[in-house]
Motif scaffolding. Structure first.
Motif, short mmCIF file in Angstrom:
data_model
loop_
_atom_site.label_atom_id
_atom_site.label_comp_id
_atom_site.label_asym_id
_atom_site.label_seq_id
_atom_site.Cartn_x
_atom_site.Cartn_y
_atom_site.Cartn_z
N ALA A 1 37.05 53.06 37.86
CA ALA A 1 36.87 52.89 36.46
C ALA A 1 36.87 51.53 36.04
N ARG A 2 37.92 50.97 36.37
CA ARG A 2 38.15 49.58 35.78
C ARG A 2 37.40 48.55 36.69
N ALA A 3 37.06 48.60 37.63
CA ALA A 3 36.52 47.68 38.49
C ALA A 3 34.92 47.64 38.11
N VAL A 4 34.46 48.85 37.95
CA VAL A 4 33.00 49.13 37.31
C VAL A 4 32.95 48.49 35.90
N GLU A 5 33.93 48.85 35.00
CA GLU A 5 33.71 48.37 33.57
C GLU A 5 33.69 46.81 33.59
N GLY A 6 34.60 46.05 34.44
CA GLY A 6 34.55 44.79 34.61
C GLY A 6 33.38 44.00 34.85
N HIS A 7 32.83 44.84 36.15
CA HIS A 7 31.49 44.15 36.48
C HIS A 7 30.48 44.47 35.55
N ARG A 8 30.41 45.48 34.71
CA ARG A 8 29.42 45.83 33.60
C ARG A 8 29.57 44.68 32.69
N ARG A 9 30.62 44.21 32.49
CA ARG A 9 30.77 43.32 31.16
C ARG A 9 30.35 42.14 31.75
N SER B 1 47.67 43.65 42.94
CA SER B 1 48.51 43.05 41.71
C SER B 1 49.61 41.95 41.84
N ARG B 2 49.20 41.25 42.88
CA ARG B 2 50.09 40.09 43.21
C ARG B 2 49.98 38.82 42.50
N LEU B 3 48.75 38.47 41.57
CA LEU B 3 48.84 37.40 40.86
C LEU B 3 48.75 37.89 39.34
N ALA B 4 49.15 37.13 38.52
CA ALA B 4 49.14 37.19 37.00
C ALA B 4 47.73 37.42 36.29
N ASN B 5 47.75 38.28 35.35
CA ASN B 5 46.25 38.36 34.55
C ASN B 5 45.91 37.34 33.80
N ASN B 6 47.06 36.62 33.04
CA ASN B 6 46.82 35.59 32.19
C ASN B 6 47.75 34.38 32.42
N ASN B 7 47.56 33.46 31.52
CA ASN B 7 48.13 32.14 31.77
C ASN B 7 48.17 31.47 33.04
N LEU B 8 46.93 31.51 33.71
CA LEU B 8 46.72 30.85 35.06
C LEU B 8 45.63 29.70 34.55
N PRO B 9 45.59 28.52 35.44
CA PRO B 9 44.59 27.60 35.29
C PRO B 9 43.15 28.07 35.28
N ALA B 10 42.24 27.42 34.38
CA ALA B 10 41.06 27.96 34.03
C ALA B 10 40.05 27.79 35.66
N LYS C 1 37.89 39.99 23.77
CA LYS C 1 38.96 39.42 24.55
C LYS C 1 39.77 40.45 25.21
N ARG C 2 39.98 40.27 26.31
CA ARG C 2 40.95 40.67 27.24
C ARG C 2 42.64 41.13 26.37
N LYS C 3 42.75 42.09 26.41
CA LYS C 3 44.20 42.61 25.62
C LYS C 3 45.45 41.93 26.46
N GLY C 4 46.15 41.70 25.71
CA GLY C 4 47.55 41.13 26.16
C GLY C 4 48.38 42.44 26.43
N PRO C 5 49.85 41.92 26.72
CA PRO C 5 50.88 43.09 26.62
C PRO C 5 51.17 43.71 25.50
N PHE D 1 42.79 41.72 34.83
CA PHE D 1 41.99 40.60 34.65
C PHE D 1 40.51 41.37 35.13
N TYR D 2 40.44 42.07 36.10
CA TYR D 2 39.38 42.54 36.56
C TYR D 2 38.43 43.71 35.73
N VAL D 3 39.52 44.10 34.75
CA VAL D 3 38.56 45.05 33.94
C VAL D 3 37.97 44.26 32.75
N ASN D 4 38.26 43.24 32.52
CA ASN D 4 37.37 42.37 31.44
C ASN D 4 37.68 40.89 31.78
#
Length: 538
Positions: free
Chosen positions: A427-435, A235-244, A485-489, A505-508
């Motif tokens: 669970a979160r990692a598998v969900e993101g990979h399956r998405r 969790s050292r990098l933000a989930n959102n609002n980063l360059p594409a 779309k990935r859920k925000g705060p 980020f890695y969930v979705n």
């Protein structure tokens, strides 16, 4: 003369009747009926995923924000139990949910360049279990790009609860990792000898930080230090609002570069093939293990002796110790993993028959048979690594928790349906990979709502049957892993709580790493129109 004529007529009638029945039977038997979808319909765990070229990326007009914030309910789940039994129940159970024509698109932009000249070396201590380390490593790839660092192959956590001595190359394909990222970040296996005694900065990077933090505060340390060591990676990098391009790099690192070691991948594919030999299967991440129950303080359905044992483990683990945990309050808020018994009730209510093959993706279940008996009685085909493979086949992995977890990860990603009893790192990692791979059916239990229903069962104010099934199906018709779309705060949260409340980020990976195909009349639209017409007839 009349009697022989009557007899002849009767005989002719019987012959005609038999002939018609035979023709009808032949017609019925000649129609191919497929009870389960073929295992060939689900792609085998691939060694790599071909990224689309720029010419293949065609975009629709932007979809309105509102339409992508929620999952689409699968067509045959919308009327819950009533319609569920009037349509093909097996199709509704196994088919993927609506994906809105999204597909992976992680190619960098036209302005993306090769890595600039390195300013120094980034050492990384990846902390936690397998999936926590995976996410952290991928973030560090992006951070190395941001601060123009040469990334040294990360050191894995050997001191956590699992005490796994595995090196990076024991779990991941090291050479592939280096080569796959060659156009993004320079990666080396070891720090050069001439820098082994150099002064280095040991830094706990600030959690959920953006590009400015790394370019300003962290990159400024290159003036004094040729080596920077990240003490933690999670969790050292933000989930959102980063360059594409940074977001797409995270996806390339996670789903392309960070491939499992060949021996793990081969064993994982073997387990997948053996599970598929039983038909379509559910991968159940049953997080009813000693470490999770100790950490969360959840004691429902445990004996007093078991509850005391877990409490002692928690209190003797400094970074798990939380004061004044109320087990009942934890459970009522949905913060406890579902018990094996509750999972059995849940699966039965969703409509999965007792013959369903289920792969248990987990370590040792706390209490063993005493807590698994109810689930086993409902679903006898419970399979694990140890049942699908011989002890000789598993011997190379048996004493390494992260390598065993990697096998579970592969079987889970490739399952027809994935369900987790708790939303942990796995669970979160598998969900993101399956998405990412096409929004495969991934059911996320609403634990808070389910607990209220399960309590009614225990109190005798509700019984298992159509009423319970209808409630549970209705609760989960938009929790199937379809595109959104990935859920925000969460609104109103501030500071660190704001970042914690975001969907990881890695969930979705939508919208950053998925694009929509340009199709004016997609198959999903046709299905939806057909469904609306059938609803009107009902």
């Amino acid at each position: 003369m009349q009697r022989p004529r009557r007899r002849a007529v009767l005989v002719m009638r019987k012959l005609l009747t038999c002939t018609m029945c035979s023709m009808a039977l032949v017609a019925v038997l000649s129609v191919p009926v497929q009870i389960f979808p073929s295992s060939r319909d689900v792609p085998i765990f691939s060694r790599s995923y071909r990224l689309p070229t720029q010419g293949e990326l065609r975009f629709r007009r932007p979809v309105p924000e509102q339409s992508l914030t929620q999952e689409l309910a699968p067509l045959r789940w919308s009327k819950a139990h009533r319609l569920f039994h009037k349509t093909s129940a097996l199709d509704a159970l196994w088919n993927p949910p609506p994906n809105r024509d999204f597909f992976p698109c992680t190619a960098p932009s036209l302005n993306y360049s090769s890595p600039e000249k390195s300013r120094g070396y980034l050492l990384v201590h990846a902390n936690g279990g397998l999936n926590q380390m995976r996410a952290g490593i991928c973030d560090m790839v992006a951070i190395a790009r941001i601060i123009n660092a040469t990334l040294v192959i990360p050191e894995l956590d050997k001191h956590s609860f699992w005490k796994d001595s595995s090196k990076f190359s024991d779990i991941f394909d090291e050479d592939h990792f280096i080569n796959a990222l060659s156009n993004d970040v320079k990666v080396i296996k070891k720090l050069p000898k001439e820098f082994s005694t150099s002064a280095r900065a040991v830094k706990h990077f600030r959690s959920w930080s953006g590009v400015d933090y790394y370019r300003d505060e962290i990159a400024s340390m290159w003036k004094d230090y040729p080596v920077i060591r990240a003490a933690k990676s999670d969790s050292r990098l933000a989930n959102n609002n980063l360059p594409a391009d940074i977001q797409k790099l995270r996806c390339r690192a996670c789903y392309e570069a960070l491939r499992f070691a060949p021996k793990i991948e081969a064993m994982g594919k073997l387990l997948v093939d053996r599970m598929r030999s039983y038909g379509p299967y559910i991968a159940l991440h049953l997080r009813y293990e000693k470490d999770m129950l100790s950490f969360s303080g959840c004691t429902h359905d445990l004996s007093p002796a078991e509850a005391d044992e877990l409490r002692m483990i928690r209190e003797n683990t400094s970074y798990w110790k939380v004061k004044n945990i109320d087990p009942k309050e934890q459970r009522s808020k949905g913060r406890c993993p579902l018990t094996p018994k509750e999972v059995g009730i849940f699966l039965n209510a969703l409509g999965y028959p007792s013959s369903t093959p289920i792969y248990i993706a987990s370590g040792d279940i706390y209490g063993g048979e005493s807590h698994m008996s109810d689930l086993q009685s409902r679903y006898p085909l419970l399979m694990r690594k140890e049942l699908l493979a011989s002890s000789e086949e598993l011997e190379p992995f048996a004493h390494h928790a992260s390598q065993m977890a990697a096998l579970d990860y592969i079987v889970s990603v490739e399952s027809y349906v994935f369900i987790s009893s708790y939303s942990g790192n796995m669970a979160r990692a598998v969900e993101g990979h399956r998405r990412f791979l096409g929004h495969r059916r991934t059911i996320s239990p609403d634990r808070k709502a389910l607990v209220r229903l399960f309590d009614k069962l225990e109190q005798g104010t509700m019984k298992e049957g159509d009423n319970l099934a209808t409630r549970i199906i209705e609760l989960h018709k938009q929790r199937q892993g379809s595109a959104r779309k990935r859920k925000g705060p969460i609104s109103g949260t501030r500071g660190m709580d704001r970042f914690r409340s975001e969907e990881a980020f890695y969930v979705n990976p939508l919208p950053d790493c998925l694009c929509q195909r340009q199709q004016s009349n997609s198959l999903e639209d046709k299905k939806k129109k057909k469904y609306i017409l059938s609803e009107k007839k009902l």
